[in-house]
Design a protein around this motif. Structure first.
Motif, PDB file in Angstrom:
ATOM      1  N   MET A 197      11.161 -16.094 -10.265  1.00  0.00           N
ATOM      2  CA  MET A 197      10.869 -14.975  -9.382  1.00  0.00           C
ATOM      3  C   MET A 197      10.682 -13.696 -10.198  1.00  0.00           C
ATOM      4  O   MET A 197      11.449 -13.417 -11.111  1.00  0.00           O
ATOM      5  N   GLU A 198       9.622 -12.951  -9.880  1.00  0.00           N
ATOM      6  CA  GLU A 198       9.413 -11.678 -10.561  1.00  0.00           C
ATOM      7  C   GLU A 198      10.532 -10.710 -10.223  1.00  0.00           C
ATOM      8  O   GLU A 198      11.126 -10.780  -9.151  1.00  0.00           O
ATOM      9  N   LYS A 199      10.774  -9.779 -11.135  1.00  0.00           N
ATOM     10  CA  LYS A 199      11.836  -8.798 -10.937  1.00  0.00           C
ATOM     11  C   LYS A 199      11.253  -7.399 -11.062  1.00  0.00           C
ATOM     12  O   LYS A 199      11.527  -6.654 -11.996  1.00  0.00           O
ATOM     13  N   ARG A 200      10.422  -7.080 -10.065  1.00  0.00           N
ATOM     14  CA  ARG A 200       9.817  -5.752 -10.016  1.00  0.00           C
ATOM     15  C   ARG A 200      10.725  -4.835  -9.199  1.00  0.00           C
ATOM     16  O   ARG A 200      11.101  -5.172  -8.077  1.00  0.00           O
ATOM     17  N   VAL A 201      11.048  -3.669  -9.764  1.00  0.00           N
ATOM     18  CA  VAL A 201      11.959  -2.732  -9.122  1.00  0.00           C
ATOM     19  C   VAL A 201      11.230  -1.428  -8.836  1.00  0.00           C
ATOM     20  O   VAL A 201      10.651  -0.824  -9.743  1.00  0.00           O
ATOM     21  N   ALA A 202      11.254  -1.015  -7.575  1.00  0.00           N
ATOM     22  CA  ALA A 202      10.684   0.268  -7.173  1.00  0.00           C
ATOM     23  C   ALA A 202      11.805   1.273  -6.995  1.00  0.00           C
ATOM     24  O   ALA A 202      12.829   0.973  -6.379  1.00  0.00           O
ATOM     25  N   ILE A 203      11.622   2.452  -7.545  1.00  0.00           N
ATOM     26  CA  ILE A 203      12.576   3.546  -7.376  1.00  0.00           C
ATOM     27  C   ILE A 203      11.867   4.661  -6.633  1.00  0.00           C
ATOM     28  O   ILE A 203      10.779   5.092  -7.036  1.00  0.00           O
ATOM     29  N   ILE A 204      12.443   5.113  -5.543  1.00  0.00           N
ATOM     30  CA  ILE A 204      11.809   6.142  -4.722  1.00  0.00           C
ATOM     31  C   ILE A 204      12.526   7.471  -4.957  1.00  0.00           C
ATOM     32  O   ILE A 204      13.685   7.637  -4.576  1.00  0.00           O
ATOM     33  N   GLY A 205      11.834   8.383  -5.614  1.00  0.00           N
ATOM     34  CA  GLY A 205      12.387   9.689  -5.930  1.00  0.00           C
ATOM     35  C   GLY A 205      12.631   9.851  -7.417  1.00  0.00           C
ATOM     36  O   GLY A 205      13.176   8.961  -8.072  1.00  0.00           O
ATOM     37  N   ALA A 206      12.201  10.996  -7.967  1.00  0.00           N
ATOM     38  CA  ALA A 206      12.382  11.274  -9.399  1.00  0.00           C
ATOM     39  C   ALA A 206      13.281  12.487  -9.611  1.00  0.00           C
ATOM     40  O   ALA A 206      13.053  13.307 -10.494  1.00  0.00           O
TER      41      ALA A 206
ATOM     42  N   CYS B 182      -4.717  11.859   0.318  1.00  0.00           N
ATOM     43  CA  CYS B 182      -4.195  11.363   1.605  1.00  0.00           C
ATOM     44  C   CYS B 182      -4.505   9.888   1.842  1.00  0.00           C
ATOM     45  O   CYS B 182      -4.293   9.369   2.934  1.00  0.00           O
ATOM     46  N   SER B 183      -5.021   9.198   0.838  1.00  0.00           N
ATOM     47  CA  SER B 183      -5.244   7.759   0.958  1.00  0.00           C
ATOM     48  C   SER B 183      -3.915   7.031   0.848  1.00  0.00           C
ATOM     49  O   SER B 183      -2.946   7.561   0.291  1.00  0.00           O
ATOM     50  N   THR B 184      -3.841   5.827   1.395  1.00  0.00           N
ATOM     51  CA  THR B 184      -2.596   5.053   1.343  1.00  0.00           C
ATOM     52  C   THR B 184      -2.827   3.711   0.661  1.00  0.00           C
ATOM     53  O   THR B 184      -3.948   3.181   0.648  1.00  0.00           O
ATOM     54  N   GLU B 185      -1.761   3.186   0.092  1.00  0.00           N
ATOM     55  CA  GLU B 185      -1.813   1.889  -0.584  1.00  0.00           C
ATOM     56  C   GLU B 185      -0.473   1.198  -0.400  1.00  0.00           C
ATOM     57  O   GLU B 185       0.571   1.861  -0.352  1.00  0.00           O
ATOM     58  N   VAL B 186      -0.495  -0.119  -0.276  1.00  0.00           N
ATOM     59  CA  VAL B 186       0.730  -0.897  -0.120  1.00  0.00           C
ATOM     60  C   VAL B 186       1.060  -1.587  -1.441  1.00  0.00           C
ATOM     61  O   VAL B 186       0.218  -2.278  -2.021  1.00  0.00           O
ATOM     62  N   TYR B 187       2.285  -1.385  -1.900  1.00  0.00           N
ATOM     63  CA  TYR B 187       2.773  -2.025  -3.123  1.00  0.00           C
ATOM     64  C   TYR B 187       3.844  -3.051  -2.743  1.00  0.00           C
ATOM     65  O   TYR B 187       4.487  -2.937  -1.702  1.00  0.00           O
ATOM     66  N   GLN B 188       4.034  -4.022  -3.627  1.00  0.00           N
ATOM     67  CA  GLN B 188       5.005  -5.082  -3.351  1.00  0.00           C
ATOM     68  C   GLN B 188       6.033  -5.147  -4.482  1.00  0.00           C
ATOM     69  O   GLN B 188       5.670  -5.178  -5.659  1.00  0.00           O
ATOM     70  N   PHE B 189       7.311  -5.159  -4.091  1.00  0.00           N
ATOM     71  CA  PHE B 189       8.399  -5.216  -5.076  1.00  0.00           C
ATOM     72  C   PHE B 189       9.493  -6.146  -4.577  1.00  0.00           C
ATOM     73  O   PHE B 189       9.658  -6.348  -3.378  1.00  0.00           O
TER      74      PHE B 189
ATOM     75  N   GLY C 131      12.334 -12.966   0.216  1.00  0.00           N
ATOM     76  CA  GLY C 131      11.749 -11.745   0.740  1.00  0.00           C
ATOM     77  C   GLY C 131      11.290 -10.768  -0.327  1.00  0.00           C
ATOM     78  O   GLY C 131      11.761 -10.787  -1.472  1.00  0.00           O
ATOM     79  N   LYS C 132      10.329  -9.938   0.082  1.00  0.00           N
ATOM     80  CA  LYS C 132       9.837  -8.861  -0.772  1.00  0.00           C
ATOM     81  C   LYS C 132       9.694  -7.595   0.063  1.00  0.00           C
ATOM     82  O   LYS C 132       9.552  -7.648   1.283  1.00  0.00           O
TER      83      LYS C 132
ATOM     84  N   ASP D 276       9.029  -1.962   4.094  1.00  0.00           N
ATOM     85  CA  ASP D 276       9.120  -3.042   5.081  1.00  0.00           C
ATOM     86  C   ASP D 276       9.450  -4.351   4.372  1.00  0.00           C
ATOM     87  O   ASP D 276       8.761  -4.747   3.419  1.00  0.00           O
ATOM     88  N   TYR D 277      10.499  -5.012   4.842  1.00  0.00           N
ATOM     89  CA  TYR D 277      10.949  -6.261   4.225  1.00  0.00           C
ATOM     90  C   TYR D 277      10.216  -7.440   4.853  1.00  0.00           C
ATOM     91  O   TYR D 277      10.235  -7.622   6.078  1.00  0.00           O
ATOM     92  N   VAL D 278       9.591  -8.253   4.027  1.00  0.00           N
ATOM     93  CA  VAL D 278       8.748  -9.355   4.514  1.00  0.00           C
ATOM     94  C   VAL D 278       9.162 -10.652   3.817  1.00  0.00           C
ATOM     95  O   VAL D 278       9.379 -10.672   2.602  1.00  0.00           O
ATOM     96  N   GLY D 279       9.284 -11.723   4.603  1.00  0.00           N
ATOM     97  CA  GLY D 279       9.540 -13.027   3.992  1.00  0.00           C
ATOM     98  C   GLY D 279      10.752 -13.747   4.518  1.00  0.00           C
ATOM     99  O   GLY D 279      10.906 -14.952   4.324  1.00  0.00           O
ATOM    100  N   GLU D 280      11.659 -13.041   5.200  1.00  0.00           N
ATOM    101  CA  GLU D 280      12.839 -13.653   5.795  1.00  0.00           C
ATOM    102  C   GLU D 280      12.952 -13.176   7.241  1.00  0.00           C
ATOM    103  O   GLU D 280      12.739 -11.998   7.532  1.00  0.00           O
TER     104      GLU D 280
END
Length: 521
Positions: A1-10, A143-150, A131-132, A105-109
């Motif tokens: 399983m990949e271990k991609r970590v998103a951090i929100i806020g700097a 103002c464009s949007t994009e969905v990332y997966q972590f 889940g991811k 949004d949590y997806v997969g479970e």
């Protein structure tokens, strides 16, 4: 399983989380809505200074530069320090600036499956489920949007920004009937120096609020306009504020931030000897509180202006509501450039405010600044797309935000929160939390069963309610901060008593440098 970590806020917590995630080799991305690092420190008023002495607000492995001689650095110096930290540890390339996270949004479970789990995430491990997290991110420029997966998300969004707490008013009694201008302290803090100075120049200003932002803004307005256009500070509740970092010549650190000082209070999950000792020493705890109150009554004209708090110094301390007074604050009150008024409520009329005290009185104003705080729990709640997770994360109105170790929600998988619970050493406490989280994500510790983590949360909640009183929702852990750090150290297999010699261990104040190198040992 990949271990991609998103951090929100700097902000400070986000920078720390990124540094320790990278140290463990995780594929890490930080999303930051602004153009620079620093979080709260990127939008403060001109006169804001660090509330802590700088040695108690520093990274454990990155000292303040020798050029900063001030005991309480300015907001500009703090911001430069944070920027230097990010540059030094190579964090900047991993940050996506101008990237505002709309929701996660949590997806997969399925929720039904998650309800049946006995362990957090199904296994008690950070990457144990299918889940991811899908993260909806808006580019603040296009103002464009994009969905990332972590696979894992760390929320470092802070509590004191973004979502202001605006009082509600009955019809025809709110800002809509006022001919002047009404702003929140957040709006004022976001202004540049020139714009802010122009806004307040030669205006009759009313500042509404009881805590540090209100005090600072009122003092700044009084400095700008003098007695010709006095600023009125309207407070509902008076709090204890310090003119310096000592009481009767005794450092606050020795009185409140040592291991001995924590022996005077009950702590979550304490054994019988600690419980017995705290009970026996309760008169001393009361004495320390009265010692502080007597000094502050003597040092500041609280009685003269009717601003003696009705609650104890200990309660303000425990709930992290103690602040530092701006320089010569009461001199401004004495000269008349700053006017203090108490009121449980207020409303607007055409020319200003109606202050509801013993007798309602009208206060003419051109500008009203609402330093009425932020909706930190609502901001945290809004990060989640799922209504179920929104309900989980904030708990009930009678509970604290239910986080195990003030980091992990037992029933929301693969997400952590850093920086919600308050202490007087927020940077240092966030650093220990980030080290604990990195240790956990690296597979070096497992969480207890969900029911056990929830029992632990209730222990902390009951303790916080005992000492924080009606401010328990702020989750102030000041009275048990060293005890809290002990739990994290023990989880990581680190020595929790960090000083040399028994006298130093119990009577010297604890600070960030005491916890240097936890993960290297």
């Amino acid at each position: 399983m990949e271990k991609r970590v998103a951090i929100i806020g700097a902000g400070t917590s986000g920078l720390l989380a990124c540094k320790y995630m990278l140290q463990k080799g995780f594929n890490t991305t930080v999303f930051e809505a602004k153009e620079s690092v620093g979080g709260l420190w990127t939008h403060t008023i001109e006169s804001t200074k660090l509330q802590n002495a700088k040695e108690t607000y520093q990274f454990s492995d990155f000292p303040w530069p020798s050029s900063v001689q001030e005991v309480f650095p300015t907001h500009t110096q703090v911001l430069r320090y944070l920027e230097s930290y990010a540059q030094h540890f190579g964090i900047i390339p991993y940050i996506k600036f101008n990237s505002k996270v709309i929701n996660i949004d949590y997806v997969g479970e399925s929720y039904e499956e998650m309800e049946s789990w006995d362990h957090w995430g199904g296994t008690g491990k950070p990457f144990g489920s299918r889940g991811k997290w899908h993260i909806l991110v808006q580019d603040t420029k296009s103002c464009s949007t994009e969905v990332y997966q972590f696979e894992f998300v760390v929320l470092c969004i802070g509590r004191f920004s973004g979502l202001p707490n605006i009082p509600e008013f009955p019809p025809d009694q709110g800002p809509e009937v006022f001919n002047g201008k009404v702003i929140h302290s957040m709006d004022y803090s976001d202004m540049d120096k020139v714009s802010a100075a122009e806004l307040i120049r030669r205006k009759r200003i009313a500042v509404v609020g009881s805590l540090k932002s209100a005090i600072d803004i009122a003092a700044e307005c009084a400095n700008a306009n003098g007695v010709e256009y006095p600023c009125t500070l309207i407070q509902r509740t008076a709090h204890w504020f310090l003119p310096s970092g000592s009481l009767w010549g005794v450092s606050l650190g020795f009185l409140c931030f040592s291991r001995f000082s924590e022996l005077l209070v009950h702590k979550p999950g304490e054994t019988f000897p600690y419980k017995f000792l705290a009970t026996m020493l309760s008169p001393l705890r009361w004495g320390v509180s009265k010692f502080a109150e007597s000094y502050l009554r003597w040092k500041s004209p609280l009685k003269k202006y009717g601003v003696i708090p009705k609650h104890s110094f200990l309660q303000d301390f425990s709930s992290c509501r103690i602040g530092m007074l701006p320089e010569k604050f009461y001199d401004k009150v004495d000269e008349g450039s700053l006017v203090l008024k108490k009121s449980q409520s207020f409303s607007f009329y055409k020319e200003g405010l109606i202050i509801n005290g013993e007798e309602p009185q009208q206060l003419k104003a051109d500008l009203v600044i609402l330093a009425t705080g932020y909706k930190g729990d609502q901001k945290l709640k809004n990060m989640f797309e799922s209504q179920i997770f929104r309900k989980y994360i904030v708990g009930s109105a009678t509970s604290i935000v239910p986080l195990y170790r003030q980091i992990i929600h037992p029933r929301i998988p693969q997400v952590a929160v850093i920086g919600y619970a308050e202490s007087y050493f927020n940077l240092g406490t966030s650093e220990i939390r980030c080290q604990w989280l990195a240790h956990f994500l690296d597979g070096n510790l497992e969480l207890p069963r969900i029911r056990d983590t929830e029992k632990e949360i209730i222990l902390w909640e009951n303790n916080i309610k005992q000492y924080d009183g009606r401010y328990f929702r702020n989750t102030g852990i000041a009275s048990s901060n060293i005890w809290y750090n002990d739990q994290l150290c023990k989880d990581m297999g680190c020595k929790h008593k960090r000083k040399k010699g028994i006298f130093a261990e119990y009577f010297q104040p604890y600070g960030p440098l005491d916890y240097a190198g936890l993960l290297s040992k």
